[in-house]
Scaffold this active site. Structure first.
Site, PDB file in Angstrom:
ATOM      1  N   ARG A  41       0.692  -9.577  -7.708  1.00  0.00           N
ATOM      2  CA  ARG A  41       2.090  -9.934  -7.972  1.00  0.00           C
ATOM      3  C   ARG A  41       2.835 -10.331  -6.703  1.00  0.00           C
ATOM      4  NH1 ARG A  41       5.177  -6.001 -11.661  1.00  0.00           N
ATOM      5  NH2 ARG A  41       6.395  -7.883 -11.900  1.00  0.00           N
ATOM      6  N   CYS A  42       2.188 -10.148  -5.554  1.00  0.00           N
ATOM      7  CA  CYS A  42       2.820 -10.420  -4.258  1.00  0.00           C
ATOM      8  C   CYS A  42       2.404 -11.802  -3.755  1.00  0.00           C
ATOM      9  CB  CYS A  42       2.399  -9.342  -3.259  1.00  0.00           C
ATOM     10  SG  CYS A  42       2.904  -9.688  -1.562  1.00  0.00           S
ATOM     11  N   ARG A  43       3.377 -12.639  -3.451  1.00  0.00           N
ATOM     12  CA  ARG A  43       3.102 -13.997  -2.978  1.00  0.00           C
ATOM     13  C   ARG A  43       2.323 -13.996  -1.671  1.00  0.00           C
ATOM     14  NH1 ARG A  43       5.737 -17.394   0.491  1.00  0.00           N
ATOM     15  NH2 ARG A  43       7.542 -16.034   0.607  1.00  0.00           N
TER      16      ARG A  43
END
Length: 113
Positions: A9-11
């Site tokens: 979920r983390c870019r």
């Protein structure tokens, strides 16, 4: 073998993973929120990172602000907090052999590849 402690979920974590994939090296993805590290695993990771526990904490997380910010915590207490709440661990972390690097910015991972 490269290990990527990843949060999909983390870019920044996704960007780092892309760089690892492009390297052509063999790697394993560990979604650390689903498979959290225990205290001994965190200590081993910190040793490879050459960091103190406080440097691996996501101090901007609401959970950290609510429960831990402003407290004088020992390294053991910080490790216990990260073990109990894996979301507090900074990400992504890439490990290759006895070295590790925090992928912030993602291009830092190129130092290991």
């Amino acid at each position: 073998m490269i290990i990527v402690y990843h949060n999909p979920r983390c870019r920044k974590s996704r960007e780092t993973l892309d760089l690892v994939q492009q390297s052509g090296e063999t790697f394993e993805i560990i979604e650390y929120l689903k498979t959290p590290l225990d205290t001994s695993g965190l200590k081993a990771l910190l040793n490879k990172l050459k960091m103190e526990p406080a440097a691996l904490v996501r101090t901007g997380e609401a959970l950290w602000k609510e429960k831990y910010r402003g407290k004088d915590l020992t390294d053991g207490q910080i490790l216990a907090a990260m073990e109990a709440h894996p979301i507090l661990m900074e990400r992504p972390v890439v490990v290759k052999g006895d070295r590790a690097i925090l992928g912030r910015p993602p291009e830092k991972v190129l130092e290991l590849l």
